[in-house]
Every structure is written in C-alpha cells, then in structure tokens.
Design a protein around this motif. Sequence first.
Motif, mmCIF file in Angstrom:
data_model
loop_
_atom_site.group_PDB
_atom_site.id
_atom_site.type_symbol
_atom_site.label_atom_id
_atom_site.label_comp_id
_atom_site.label_asym_id
_atom_site.label_seq_id
_atom_site.Cartn_x
_atom_site.Cartn_y
_atom_site.Cartn_z
ATOM 1 N N LEU A 61 30.671 38.710 40.289
ATOM 2 C CA LEU A 61 32.111 38.926 40.173
ATOM 3 C C LEU A 61 32.669 38.197 38.953
ATOM 4 C CD1 LEU A 61 34.618 40.201 41.500
ATOM 5 C CD2 LEU A 61 34.898 38.064 42.774
ATOM 6 N N ASN A 62 32.253 36.959 38.745
ATOM 7 C CA ASN A 62 32.702 36.203 37.567
ATOM 8 C C ASN A 62 32.257 36.882 36.274
ATOM 9 O OD1 ASN A 62 34.017 34.190 38.993
ATOM 10 N ND2 ASN A 62 32.188 32.942 39.175
ATOM 11 N N THR A 63 31.041 37.409 36.253
ATOM 12 C CA THR A 63 30.525 38.106 35.080
ATOM 13 C C THR A 63 31.331 39.361 34.805
ATOM 14 O OG1 THR A 63 28.309 37.254 35.498
ATOM 15 C CG2 THR A 63 28.482 39.185 34.066
ATOM 16 N N ARG A 64 31.664 40.094 35.859
ATOM 17 C CA ARG A 64 32.452 41.318 35.705
ATOM 18 C C ARG A 64 33.810 41.004 35.086
ATOM 19 N NH1 ARG A 64 35.479 43.900 40.360
ATOM 20 N NH2 ARG A 64 36.770 45.361 39.258
ATOM 21 N N PHE A 65 34.460 39.954 35.564
ATOM 22 C CA PHE A 65 35.750 39.589 34.997
ATOM 23 C C PHE A 65 35.611 39.129 33.552
ATOM 24 C CE2 PHE A 65 37.579 39.992 39.094
ATOM 25 C CZ PHE A 65 38.922 40.207 38.848
#
Length: 83
Positions: A61-65
């Motif tokens: 999720l952090n990577t996607r953001f």
Amino acid sequence: MIRLLSISFFAIAALAACSSAKKSAANSPVASATAPETKLQPSPVYEMRIYYAAPGKLEDLNTRFRDNTMRIFAKHGMTNVGY
C-alpha cells in the motif's frame, strides 16, 4: 478497494456540485440584487482518508501511494499533507 474508490468519487462529485452551485448563484440576477457582493477568500478543503491494509500488505500500500497515487493527486491539484 471498490468501496474506497466509491467514497473518493462521491467526495469529489460533492465538491464539484458545491462549486458549480456557487458559480450559478453568483451569476443569477436575483442573488446579486438581494445579497451584498462579498469577495470570498479561497480556503483549502481537507479530506481525511482512512485506508486499511490487509495483514502483510502495508508495504504494498505504501509503495502504491509513493509510486502512483501521489502523482495522480498532484496532477489534479491535490496536496498531500501526511500519511
């Protein structure tokens, strides 16, 4: 994921509706005849979003953001305040 996106689209649609209603009221002869003209200062609108990551998926999720979402938000004039 679908529920999260539908909430975001609803918030954007609501802001757009409010913005267009203000513009049409300002151009209306009745509105200008009954209300004194005032200059409104632009003020930021804050939207708090809460994301729940599945167990073990927080890094994804952090990577996607970091790689996608923040770029898209900036493209549409949205400023990221914090995560």
